[in-house]
Scaffold this motif. Structure first.
Motif, PDB file in Angstrom:
ATOM      1  N   LEU A 158       0.809  -1.219   0.000  1.00  0.00           N
ATOM      2  CA  LEU A 158       0.000   0.000   0.000  1.00  0.00           C
ATOM      3  C   LEU A 158       0.844   1.272   0.000  1.00  0.00           C
ATOM      4  CD1 LEU A 158      -2.855  -1.104   2.437  1.00  0.00           C
ATOM      5  CD2 LEU A 158      -2.810  -1.137  -0.064  1.00  0.00           C
ATOM      6  N   LYS A 159       2.066   1.184  -0.511  1.00  0.00           N
ATOM      7  CA  LYS A 159       2.904   2.382  -0.604  1.00  0.00           C
ATOM      8  C   LYS A 159       2.370   3.312  -1.690  1.00  0.00           C
ATOM      9  CE  LYS A 159       6.210   0.487  -3.952  1.00  0.00           C
ATOM     10  NZ  LYS A 159       7.617   0.183  -4.237  1.00  0.00           N
ATOM     11  N   ASN A 160       2.677   4.578  -1.550  1.00  0.00           N
ATOM     12  CA  ASN A 160       2.285   5.597  -2.529  1.00  0.00           C
ATOM     13  C   ASN A 160       0.812   5.486  -2.918  1.00  0.00           C
ATOM     14  OD1 ASN A 160       5.042   6.385  -2.622  1.00  0.00           O
ATOM     15  ND2 ASN A 160       5.452   4.833  -4.183  1.00  0.00           N
ATOM     16  N   PRO A 161      -0.089   5.548  -1.951  1.00  0.00           N
ATOM     17  CA  PRO A 161      -1.510   5.387  -2.279  1.00  0.00           C
ATOM     18  C   PRO A 161      -2.057   6.540  -3.118  1.00  0.00           C
ATOM     19  CG  PRO A 161      -1.248   6.094  -0.007  1.00  0.00           C
ATOM     20  CD  PRO A 161       0.133   5.795  -0.516  1.00  0.00           C
ATOM     21  N   ILE A 162      -2.769   6.203  -4.156  1.00  0.00           N
ATOM     22  CA  ILE A 162      -3.396   7.225  -4.999  1.00  0.00           C
ATOM     23  C   ILE A 162      -4.836   7.381  -4.532  1.00  0.00           C
ATOM     24  CG2 ILE A 162      -3.932   7.922  -7.367  1.00  0.00           C
ATOM     25  CD1 ILE A 162      -1.678   6.132  -8.317  1.00  0.00           C
ATOM     26  N   VAL A 163      -4.991   8.103  -3.449  1.00  0.00           N
ATOM     27  CA  VAL A 163      -6.300   8.318  -2.830  1.00  0.00           C
ATOM     28  C   VAL A 163      -6.391   9.773  -2.392  1.00  0.00           C
ATOM     29  CG1 VAL A 163      -6.522   5.925  -2.048  1.00  0.00           C
ATOM     30  CG2 VAL A 163      -5.407   7.605  -0.562  1.00  0.00           C
ATOM     31  N   ASP A 164      -7.608  10.204  -2.057  1.00  0.00           N
ATOM     32  CA  ASP A 164      -7.769  11.579  -1.591  1.00  0.00           C
ATOM     33  C   ASP A 164      -7.262  11.709  -0.157  1.00  0.00           C
ATOM     34  OD1 ASP A 164      -9.839  10.663   0.153  1.00  0.00           O
ATOM     35  OD2 ASP A 164     -11.312  10.895  -1.446  1.00  0.00           O
ATOM     36  N   SER A 165      -7.201  12.940   0.304  1.00  0.00           N
ATOM     37  CA  SER A 165      -6.607  13.208   1.625  1.00  0.00           C
ATOM     38  C   SER A 165      -7.391  12.540   2.744  1.00  0.00           C
ATOM     39  CB  SER A 165      -6.528  14.720   1.870  1.00  0.00           C
ATOM     40  OG  SER A 165      -7.820  15.318   1.775  1.00  0.00           O
ATOM     41  N   GLU A 166      -8.706  12.468   2.624  1.00  0.00           N
ATOM     42  CA  GLU A 166      -9.516  11.836   3.662  1.00  0.00           C
ATOM     43  C   GLU A 166      -9.221  10.344   3.754  1.00  0.00           C
ATOM     44  OE1 GLU A 166     -14.244  11.158   4.828  1.00  0.00           O
ATOM     45  OE2 GLU A 166     -13.679  12.459   3.151  1.00  0.00           O
ATOM     46  N   ALA A 167      -9.099   9.699   2.592  1.00  0.00           N
ATOM     47  CA  ALA A 167      -8.797   8.265   2.583  1.00  0.00           C
ATOM     48  C   ALA A 167      -7.401   7.997   3.115  1.00  0.00           C
ATOM     49  CB  ALA A 167      -8.943   7.707   1.168  1.00  0.00           C
ATOM     50  N   ARG A 168      -6.469   8.891   2.825  1.00  0.00           N
ATOM     51  CA  ARG A 168      -5.109   8.707   3.337  1.00  0.00           C
ATOM     52  C   ARG A 168      -5.082   8.830   4.864  1.00  0.00           C
ATOM     53  NH1 ARG A 168      -0.072   8.738   0.821  1.00  0.00           N
ATOM     54  NH2 ARG A 168       1.626   8.913   2.327  1.00  0.00           N
ATOM     55  N   VAL A 169      -5.861   9.749   5.394  1.00  0.00           N
ATOM     56  CA  VAL A 169      -5.965   9.877   6.846  1.00  0.00           C
ATOM     57  C   VAL A 169      -6.525   8.583   7.444  1.00  0.00           C
ATOM     58  CG1 VAL A 169      -7.197  11.053   8.717  1.00  0.00           C
ATOM     59  CG2 VAL A 169      -6.162  12.389   6.872  1.00  0.00           C
ATOM     60  N   SER A 170      -7.519   8.003   6.781  1.00  0.00           N
ATOM     61  CA  SER A 170      -8.107   6.747   7.261  1.00  0.00           C
ATOM     62  C   SER A 170      -7.079   5.624   7.232  1.00  0.00           C
ATOM     63  CB  SER A 170      -9.314   6.365   6.409  1.00  0.00           C
ATOM     64  OG  SER A 170     -10.352   7.318   6.531  1.00  0.00           O
ATOM     65  N   LEU A 171      -6.303   5.547   6.146  1.00  0.00           N
ATOM     66  CA  LEU A 171      -5.254   4.532   6.042  1.00  0.00           C
ATOM     67  C   LEU A 171      -4.238   4.678   7.169  1.00  0.00           C
ATOM     68  CD1 LEU A 171      -4.191   4.030   2.294  1.00  0.00           C
ATOM     69  CD2 LEU A 171      -4.942   2.285   3.904  1.00  0.00           C
ATOM     70  N   THR A 172      -3.805   5.905   7.414  1.00  0.00           N
ATOM     71  CA  THR A 172      -2.812   6.165   8.457  1.00  0.00           C
ATOM     72  C   THR A 172      -3.360   5.791   9.828  1.00  0.00           C
ATOM     73  OG1 THR A 172      -1.923   8.000   7.136  1.00  0.00           O
ATOM     74  CG2 THR A 172      -1.273   7.899   9.443  1.00  0.00           C
ATOM     75  N   HIS A 173      -4.619   6.121  10.057  1.00  0.00           N
ATOM     76  CA  HIS A 173      -5.245   5.795  11.345  1.00  0.00           C
ATOM     77  C   HIS A 173      -5.310   4.285  11.551  1.00  0.00           C
ATOM     78  CE1 HIS A 173      -8.023   5.722  14.704  1.00  0.00           C
ATOM     79  NE2 HIS A 173      -8.872   4.999  13.983  1.00  0.00           N
ATOM     80  N   LEU A 174      -5.759   3.554  10.529  1.00  0.00           N
ATOM     81  CA  LEU A 174      -5.879   2.105  10.650  1.00  0.00           C
ATOM     82  C   LEU A 174      -4.514   1.442  10.783  1.00  0.00           C
ATOM     83  CD1 LEU A 174      -8.747   1.395   8.095  1.00  0.00           C
ATOM     84  CD2 LEU A 174      -8.877   1.494  10.588  1.00  0.00           C
ATOM     85  N   LEU A 175      -3.514   1.988  10.121  1.00  0.00           N
ATOM     86  CA  LEU A 175      -2.151   1.469  10.265  1.00  0.00           C
ATOM     87  C   LEU A 175      -1.691   1.587  11.713  1.00  0.00           C
ATOM     88  CD1 LEU A 175       0.713   0.607   9.433  1.00  0.00           C
ATOM     89  CD2 LEU A 175       1.104   2.947   8.637  1.00  0.00           C
ATOM     90  N   ASN A 176      -1.907   2.750  12.314  1.00  0.00           N
ATOM     91  CA  ASN A 176      -1.507   2.948  13.707  1.00  0.00           C
ATOM     92  C   ASN A 176      -2.258   2.016  14.649  1.00  0.00           C
ATOM     93  OD1 ASN A 176       0.439   5.368  14.380  1.00  0.00           O
ATOM     94  ND2 ASN A 176      -0.751   6.021  12.602  1.00  0.00           N
ATOM     95  N   GLU A 177      -3.550   1.836  14.408  1.00  0.00           N
ATOM     96  CA  GLU A 177      -4.340   0.939  15.252  1.00  0.00           C
ATOM     97  C   GLU A 177      -3.869  -0.500  15.104  1.00  0.00           C
ATOM     98  OE1 GLU A 177      -6.674   1.447  17.459  1.00  0.00           O
ATOM     99  OE2 GLU A 177      -6.834   3.607  17.250  1.00  0.00           O
ATOM    100  N   CYS A 178      -3.535  -0.886  13.875  1.00  0.00           N
ATOM    101  CA  CYS A 178      -3.122  -2.263  13.607  1.00  0.00           C
ATOM    102  C   CYS A 178      -1.777  -2.580  14.249  1.00  0.00           C
ATOM    103  CB  CYS A 178      -3.046  -2.487  12.097  1.00  0.00           C
ATOM    104  SG  CYS A 178      -2.826  -4.209  11.615  1.00  0.00           S
ATOM    105  N   ILE A 179      -0.899  -1.600  14.326  1.00  0.00           N
ATOM    106  CA  ILE A 179       0.433  -1.852  14.856  1.00  0.00           C
ATOM    107  C   ILE A 179       0.516  -1.568  16.357  1.00  0.00           C
ATOM    108  CG2 ILE A 179       2.814  -0.979  14.829  1.00  0.00           C
ATOM    109  CD1 ILE A 179       2.744  -0.968  11.863  1.00  0.00           C
ATOM    110  N   SER A 180      -0.034  -0.455  16.808  1.00  0.00           N
ATOM    111  CA  SER A 180       0.157  -0.095  18.217  1.00  0.00           C
ATOM    112  C   SER A 180      -0.782  -0.857  19.146  1.00  0.00           C
ATOM    113  CB  SER A 180      -0.037   1.415  18.404  1.00  0.00           C
ATOM    114  OG  SER A 180      -1.386   1.772  18.192  1.00  0.00           O
ATOM    115  N   ASN A 181      -2.062  -0.958  18.766  1.00  0.00           N
ATOM    116  CA  ASN A 181      -3.047  -1.686  19.568  1.00  0.00           C
ATOM    117  C   ASN A 181      -3.111  -1.163  21.000  1.00  0.00           C
ATOM    118  OD1 ASN A 181      -5.062  -3.699  19.711  1.00  0.00           O
ATOM    119  ND2 ASN A 181      -3.668  -5.137  20.681  1.00  0.00           N
TER     120      ASN A 181
END
Length: 206
Positions: A158-181
């Motif tokens: 999922l590197k270099n995602p071609i998505v809008d800013s809102e979707a990128r924020v969602s991706l970043t949030h889910l990444l943090n939740e998935c790793i940090s827990n």
């Protein structure tokens, strides 16, 4: 007699493919991992060596989509969800449980984030290690940190995602939740929400 099946190409071969193709593969991967971790038989198939080279990808003409297969069956731990040791009800002697799967293999040191050690995994009742390592090694990689949060990534499917800013924020949030827990919705729910988000990306793909 030896039976050989063509599973497909190494997943690593797809890292530099267009975003729309990588989204399809990522979605197939996430769905496969959920099946290995959550199923009606209550068995959890823990993948102990999470590297792109241990997965194969091929196009399925019948479904019109991509299939992902785990081809490294040597490093696979199969545990029943209700096993008293694995569930954390019984502590095996001589094995220190990790507080979280992140403590087993430090999230900030890639060289230590590929192999899961079965004794520690079983000792602490970690039922979501597949989610952590797939997020950490396969979907996202080369992470950039600000304090205790991940702000960007330059590797993984999922590197270099071609998505809008809102979707990128969602991706970043889910990444943090998935790793940090550590707070918020938790790793399992984040992984399921990631599956839904990837489905939306697929629908918008040309």
């Amino acid at each position: 007699m030896i039976f050989v099946e063509y599973g497909g190409d190494d997943m690593s071969d797809y890292l530099n493919q267009p975003w729309t193709l990588r989204v399809q593969i990522a979605k197939a991967l996430v769905d496969m991992v959920i099946q290995l971790t959550e199923n009606t038989q209550q068995w959890i198939f823990h993948m102990l060596d999470l590297q792109l080279e241990n997965f194969a990808v091929r196009f399925d003409s019948k479904s019109g989509g991509y299939l992902v297969k785990l081809i490294d069956l040597e490093h696979l731990l199969i545990v029943h969800r209700r096993d008293p040791v694995f569930s954390g009800e019984v502590q095996p002697a001589g094995v220190e449980p990790a507080v979280d799967v992140e403590a087993i293999a430090c999230a900030r040191q890639p060289s230590q984030c590929q192999v899961v050690y079965a004794p520690q995994l079983c000792a602490g009742g970690h039922q979501d290690s597949n989610y952590f390592f797939v997020c950490r090694n396969l979907l996202f990689a080369d992470l950039s940190w600000s304090g205790d949060r991940i702000t960007a990534w330059t590797g993984g499917l999922l590197k270099n995602p071609i998505v809008d800013s809102e979707a990128r924020v969602s991706l970043t949030h889910l990444l943090n939740e998935c790793i940090s827990n550590k707070k918020g919705i938790g790793r399992r729910r984040a992984f399921y929400q990631l599956s839904h988000l990837l489905a939306r990306f697929k629908e918008k793909s040309p």
